[in-house]
Motif scaffolding. Structure first.
Motif, PDB file in Angstrom:
ATOM      1  N   ARG A  11       0.822  -1.219   0.000  1.00 59.23           N
ATOM      2  CA  ARG A  11       0.000   0.000   0.000  1.00 59.23           C
ATOM      3  C   ARG A  11       0.849   1.260   0.000  1.00 59.23           C
ATOM      4  O   ARG A  11       0.373   2.325  -0.391  1.00 59.23           O
ATOM      5  CB  ARG A  11      -0.947   0.005   1.193  1.00 59.23           C
ATOM      6  CG  ARG A  11      -1.997  -1.093   1.124  1.00 59.23           C
ATOM      7  CD  ARG A  11      -2.818  -1.159   2.374  1.00 59.23           C
ATOM      8  NE  ARG A  11      -1.982  -1.683   3.459  1.00 59.23           N
ATOM      9  CZ  ARG A  11      -2.356  -1.744   4.729  1.00 59.23           C
ATOM     10  NH1 ARG A  11      -3.551  -1.307   5.099  1.00 59.23           N
ATOM     11  NH2 ARG A  11      -1.558  -2.259   5.635  1.00 59.23           N
ATOM     12  N   TRP A  12       2.108   1.194   0.432  1.00 59.09           N
ATOM     13  CA  TRP A  12       2.934   2.409   0.492  1.00 59.09           C
ATOM     14  C   TRP A  12       4.386   2.207   0.127  1.00 59.09           C
ATOM     15  O   TRP A  12       5.151   3.164   0.050  1.00 59.09           O
ATOM     16  CB  TRP A  12       2.858   3.059   1.861  1.00 59.09           C
ATOM     17  CG  TRP A  12       3.092   2.123   3.015  1.00 59.09           C
ATOM     18  CD1 TRP A  12       4.274   1.566   3.418  1.00 59.09           C
ATOM     19  CD2 TRP A  12       2.107   1.630   3.898  1.00 59.09           C
ATOM     20  NE1 TRP A  12       4.083   0.757   4.497  1.00 59.09           N
ATOM     21  CE2 TRP A  12       2.745   0.774   4.826  1.00 59.09           C
ATOM     22  CE3 TRP A  12       0.722   1.817   4.018  1.00 59.09           C
ATOM     23  CZ2 TRP A  12       2.069   0.122   5.846  1.00 59.09           C
ATOM     24  CZ3 TRP A  12       0.062   1.162   5.040  1.00 59.09           C
ATOM     25  CH2 TRP A  12       0.726   0.333   5.932  1.00 59.09           C
ATOM     26  N   LYS A  13       4.816   1.002  -0.148  1.00 57.63           N
ATOM     27  CA  LYS A  13       6.239   0.755  -0.353  1.00 57.63           C
ATOM     28  C   LYS A  13       6.851   1.547  -1.513  1.00 57.63           C
ATOM     29  O   LYS A  13       8.017   1.911  -1.469  1.00 57.63           O
ATOM     30  CB  LYS A  13       6.518  -0.736  -0.533  1.00 57.63           C
ATOM     31  CG  LYS A  13       6.067  -1.316  -1.860  1.00 57.63           C
ATOM     32  CD  LYS A  13       6.439  -2.774  -1.949  1.00 57.63           C
ATOM     33  CE  LYS A  13       6.219  -3.306  -3.348  1.00 57.63           C
ATOM     34  NZ  LYS A  13       6.693  -4.676  -3.465  1.00 57.63           N
ATOM     35  N   ASN A  14       6.078   1.870  -2.540  1.00 55.59           N
ATOM     36  CA  ASN A  14       6.616   2.594  -3.696  1.00 55.59           C
ATOM     37  C   ASN A  14       6.473   4.111  -3.587  1.00 55.59           C
ATOM     38  O   ASN A  14       6.893   4.838  -4.490  1.00 55.59           O
ATOM     39  CB  ASN A  14       5.961   2.092  -4.975  1.00 55.59           C
ATOM     40  CG  ASN A  14       6.322   0.647  -5.255  1.00 55.59           C
ATOM     41  OD1 ASN A  14       7.458   0.231  -5.053  1.00 55.59           O
ATOM     42  ND2 ASN A  14       5.348  -0.137  -5.687  1.00 55.59           N
ATOM     43  N   GLN A  15       5.903   4.592  -2.502  1.00 54.97           N
ATOM     44  CA  GLN A  15       5.756   6.033  -2.283  1.00 54.97           C
ATOM     45  C   GLN A  15       7.134   6.655  -2.025  1.00 54.97           C
ATOM     46  O   GLN A  15       7.924   6.122  -1.257  1.00 54.97           O
ATOM     47  CB  GLN A  15       4.842   6.281  -1.081  1.00 54.97           C
ATOM     48  CG  GLN A  15       4.665   7.723  -0.722  1.00 54.97           C
ATOM     49  CD  GLN A  15       3.877   8.492  -1.776  1.00 54.97           C
ATOM     50  OE1 GLN A  15       2.943   7.976  -2.359  1.00 54.97           O
ATOM     51  NE2 GLN A  15       4.260   9.726  -2.009  1.00 54.97           N
ATOM     52  N   VAL A  16       7.403   7.780  -2.671  1.00 59.38           N
ATOM     53  CA  VAL A  16       8.666   8.485  -2.427  1.00 59.38           C
ATOM     54  C   VAL A  16       8.675   8.986  -0.988  1.00 59.38           C
ATOM     55  O   VAL A  16       7.681   9.531  -0.491  1.00 59.38           O
ATOM     56  CB  VAL A  16       8.848   9.648  -3.424  1.00 59.38           C
ATOM     57  CG1 VAL A  16      10.047  10.507  -3.054  1.00 59.38           C
ATOM     58  CG2 VAL A  16       9.000   9.098  -4.841  1.00 59.38           C
ATOM     59  N   THR A  24      12.337   5.440  -1.766  1.00 61.40           N
ATOM     60  CA  THR A  24      10.977   5.039  -1.416  1.00 61.40           C
ATOM     61  C   THR A  24      10.882   4.611   0.040  1.00 61.40           C
ATOM     62  O   THR A  24      11.898   4.350   0.701  1.00 61.40           O
ATOM     63  CB  THR A  24      10.502   3.872  -2.301  1.00 61.40           C
ATOM     64  OG1 THR A  24      11.299   2.724  -2.009  1.00 61.40           O
ATOM     65  CG2 THR A  24      10.560   4.228  -3.778  1.00 61.40           C
ATOM     66  N   LEU A  49       2.248   5.845   5.051  1.00 62.50           N
ATOM     67  CA  LEU A  49       1.796   6.728   3.970  1.00 62.50           C
ATOM     68  C   LEU A  49       1.233   8.032   4.524  1.00 62.50           C
ATOM     69  O   LEU A  49       1.583   9.116   4.054  1.00 62.50           O
ATOM     70  CB  LEU A  49       0.749   6.009   3.119  1.00 62.50           C
ATOM     71  CG  LEU A  49       0.274   6.721   1.871  1.00 62.50           C
ATOM     72  CD1 LEU A  49       1.417   6.912   0.893  1.00 62.50           C
ATOM     73  CD2 LEU A  49      -0.840   5.918   1.214  1.00 62.50           C
ATOM     74  N   THR A  50       0.379   7.957   5.539  1.00 61.10           N
ATOM     75  CA  THR A  50      -0.216   9.176   6.089  1.00 61.10           C
ATOM     76  C   THR A  50       0.795   9.994   6.883  1.00 61.10           C
ATOM     77  O   THR A  50       0.779  11.225   6.833  1.00 61.10           O
ATOM     78  CB  THR A  50      -1.450   8.860   6.969  1.00 61.10           C
ATOM     79  OG1 THR A  50      -1.050   8.029   8.078  1.00 61.10           O
ATOM     80  CG2 THR A  50      -2.537   8.169   6.162  1.00 61.10           C
ATOM     81  N   ASN A  52       4.038  10.079   6.287  1.00 68.27           N
ATOM     82  CA  ASN A  52       4.885  10.680   5.251  1.00 68.27           C
ATOM     83  C   ASN A  52       4.245  11.970   4.735  1.00 68.27           C
ATOM     84  O   ASN A  52       4.893  13.016   4.651  1.00 68.27           O
ATOM     85  CB  ASN A  52       5.092   9.674   4.117  1.00 68.27           C
ATOM     86  CG  ASN A  52       6.133  10.091   3.112  1.00 68.27           C
ATOM     87  OD1 ASN A  52       7.263  10.420   3.450  1.00 68.27           O
ATOM     88  ND2 ASN A  52       5.752  10.060   1.843  1.00 68.27           N
ATOM     89  N   ALA A  53       2.960  11.912   4.416  1.00 65.98           N
ATOM     90  CA  ALA A  53       2.260  13.088   3.873  1.00 65.98           C
ATOM     91  C   ALA A  53       2.180  14.215   4.898  1.00 65.98           C
ATOM     92  O   ALA A  53       2.449  15.380   4.578  1.00 65.98           O
ATOM     93  CB  ALA A  53       0.858  12.684   3.418  1.00 65.98           C
ATOM     94  N   LYS A  56       5.571  15.813   5.544  1.00 61.06           N
ATOM     95  CA  LYS A  56       5.949  16.660   4.408  1.00 61.06           C
ATOM     96  C   LYS A  56       5.257  18.017   4.500  1.00 61.06           C
ATOM     97  O   LYS A  56       5.882  19.053   4.267  1.00 61.06           O
ATOM     98  CB  LYS A  56       5.583  15.972   3.087  1.00 61.06           C
ATOM     99  CG  LYS A  56       6.529  14.878   2.690  1.00 61.06           C
ATOM    100  CD  LYS A  56       6.067  14.105   1.474  1.00 61.06           C
ATOM    101  CE  LYS A  56       5.967  14.941   0.241  1.00 61.06           C
ATOM    102  NZ  LYS A  56       5.648  14.158  -0.963  1.00 61.06           N
TER     103      LYS A  56
END
Length: 126
Positions: A11-16, A24, A49-50, A52-53, A56
């Motif tokens: 679900r998030w492994k490829n997110q920068v 990643t 994922l959340t 990380n966002a 940022k």
């Protein structure tokens, strides 16, 4: 929210990661994933994922590198988030023991390689 999280979750492994160019969560997200677990321990309901966002949005990265000191300003439920640099000195075992005795989670970096000595980054694997 499940208490177990993995940086290689599809679900998030490829997110920068953060403001990186190609790094990643899968490749370098161990600290971000660990921070997510601490946030959830303190009542959050987050994923890497959340986090990380949100980090940022608040300037919680230098390129792809997490700024741990920013965690309490992004997540008010995490009151005390300290970092102890141990790459050139012994780990503060008394502080770690005290945090654990108080019921607080501790994030610990482990070496990447079975080679002798401390490997503070993947570049030392060569």
């Amino acid at each position: 929210m499940a208490t177990e999280l993995h940086q290689n979750d599809p679900r998030w492994k490829n997110q920068v990661l953060g403001f990186g160019s190609s790094e990643t969560i899968n490749d370098f997200g161990c600290l971000l994933t660990s921070i997510t677990m601490v946030i959830n321990y303190h009542g959050g309901n987050e994923t890497p994922l959340t986090v990380n966002a949100k980090m940022k949005q608040r300037g919680g990265f230098i390129n792809a590198w997490v700024k741990p000191a920013m965690v309490p300003s992004v997540y008010s439920n995490v009151k005390d988030f300290r970092r102890a640099e141990c790459s050139d000195r012994a780990a503060p075992l008394g502080q770690i023991d005290a945090a654990l005795a108080a019921g607080n989670p501790v994030i610990v970096m482990v070496d990447y390689s079975p080679r002798p000595g401390i490997q503070a980054s993947r570049s030392n694997l060569r």
